[in-house]
Enzyme design. Structure first.
Site, PDB file in Angstrom:
ATOM      1  CG  ASP A  30      -2.331   1.122   1.501  1.00  0.00           C
ATOM      2  OD1 ASP A  30      -3.316   0.940   1.199  1.00  0.00           O
ATOM      3  OD2 ASP A  30      -1.674   2.019   1.185  1.00  0.00           O
ATOM      4  CG  ASN A  86     -11.759  -0.421   4.000  1.00  0.00           C
ATOM      5  OD1 ASN A  86     -11.919  -0.866   5.101  1.00  0.00           O
ATOM      6  ND2 ASN A  86     -10.570   0.516   4.482  1.00  0.00           N
ATOM      7  CG  HIS A  99      -8.751  -2.550  -2.099  1.00  0.00           C
ATOM      8  ND1 HIS A  99      -9.469  -1.945  -2.947  1.00  0.00           N
ATOM      9  CD2 HIS A  99      -8.324  -2.161  -0.856  1.00  0.00           C
ATOM     10  CE1 HIS A  99      -9.790  -0.592  -2.090  1.00  0.00           C
ATOM     11  NE2 HIS A  99      -9.105  -0.744  -1.005  1.00  0.00           N
ATOM     12  CG  HIS A 101      -6.895  -2.922   3.512  1.00  0.00           C
ATOM     13  ND1 HIS A 101      -6.026  -1.575   2.969  1.00  0.00           N
ATOM     14  CD2 HIS A 101      -7.631  -2.259   3.147  1.00  0.00           C
ATOM     15  CE1 HIS A 101      -7.035  -0.465   2.788  1.00  0.00           C
ATOM     16  NE2 HIS A 101      -7.894  -0.622   2.281  1.00  0.00           N
TER      17      HIS A 101
HETATM   18  P1  DGP Z   1      -9.443   1.755   0.419  1.00  0.00           P
HETATM   19  O1  DGP Z   1      -9.543   2.782   1.327  1.00  0.00           O
HETATM   20  O2  DGP Z   1      -9.885   0.213   1.354  1.00  0.00           O
HETATM   21  O3  DGP Z   1     -10.348   2.536  -1.007  1.00  0.00           O
HETATM   22  O4  DGP Z   1      -8.137   1.531   0.149  1.00  0.00           O
HETATM   23  C1  DGP Z   1      -7.536   1.717  -0.302  1.00  0.00           C
HETATM   24  C2  DGP Z   1      -5.683   1.951  -0.417  1.00  0.00           C
HETATM   25  O5  DGP Z   1      -5.380   2.281  -1.750  1.00  0.00           O
HETATM   26  C3  DGP Z   1      -5.208   3.155   0.361  1.00  0.00           C
HETATM   27  O6  DGP Z   1      -4.767   2.259   1.289  1.00  0.00           O
HETATM   28  C4  DGP Z   1      -4.110   3.770  -0.027  1.00  0.00           C
HETATM   29  C5  DGP Z   1      -4.258   2.350  -1.354  1.00  0.00           C
HETATM   30  N1  DGP Z   1      -3.039   3.659  -3.243  1.00  0.00           N
HETATM   31  C6  DGP Z   1      -4.007   3.810  -3.471  1.00  0.00           C
HETATM   32  N2  DGP Z   1      -3.452   4.472  -4.554  1.00  0.00           N
HETATM   33  C7  DGP Z   1      -2.875   3.939  -4.858  1.00  0.00           C
HETATM   34  C8  DGP Z   1      -1.469   3.333  -5.410  1.00  0.00           C
HETATM   35  O7  DGP Z   1      -1.436   4.105  -6.748  1.00  0.00           O
HETATM   36  N3  DGP Z   1      -0.404   2.203  -5.260  1.00  0.00           N
HETATM   37  C9  DGP Z   1      -0.352   1.760  -4.086  1.00  0.00           C
HETATM   38  N4  DGP Z   1       0.315   0.852  -3.826  1.00  0.00           N
HETATM   39  N5  DGP Z   1      -1.535   2.161  -3.329  1.00  0.00           N
HETATM   40  C10 DGP Z   1      -2.881   3.148  -3.615  1.00  0.00           C
END
Ligand code: DGP
Length: 113
Positions: A30, A86, A99, A101
């Site tokens: 993340d 989420n 996704h 986590h």
């Molecule tokens: P949620 O809030 O459950 O939709 O989680 C989305 C997650 O995705 C958040 O913790 C940050 C992560 N995230 C968003 N954009 C990117 C990205 O471009 N690269 C990576 N590695 N993670 C990302």
């Protein structure tokens, strides 16, 4: 379905620190970690959120859970980790590609924190 940033990570249009990949799923760090270990595990199939999944998705959903356990093991955190999904903006979902986590490496309190 609308393309998300995770589709671009799947297609390698944008980089990510990938920790696992096969034909069905991808797992990567993340970008905004909430714990020392914070991995996102996603299906390559586009499902916007868990509430949108249907019976045809039951195999991939089970597969993602099994992979989460394997990845936790490979990262050395199999004895203490948390999986979070989420669902919807009101629950904090910001990327509308399903996704999981995987969080570990710090004390994980309950209620969730
Ligand atoms: P949620 O809030 O459950 O939709 O989680 C989305 C997650 O995705 C958040 O913790 C940050 C992560 N995230 C968003 N954009 C990117 C990205 O471009 N690269 C990576 N590695 N993670 C990302």
């Amino acid at each position: 379905m609308q393309e998300t940033i995770f589709d671009k990570i799947i297609s390698k249009e944008i980089p990510a620190e990938i920790v696992y990949e096969d034909d069905q799923c991808l797992a990567f760090k993340d970008v905004n970690p909430q714990a020392p270990v914070h991995i996102l595990i996603i299906p390559k199939k586009s499902i916007a959120k868990i509430a949108d999944a249907d019976v045809q998705d039951q195999n991939i959903l089970g597969y993602l859970m099994l992979k989460a356990g394997e990845i936790a093991d490979e990262l050395g955190v199999k004895d203490a980790f948390r999986l979070v999904i989420n669902n919807g903006e009101g629950a904090g979902q910001t990327v509308f590609h399903l996704h999981i986590h995987l969080l570990a490496g710090r004390a994980l309190t309950w209620p969730p924190g």
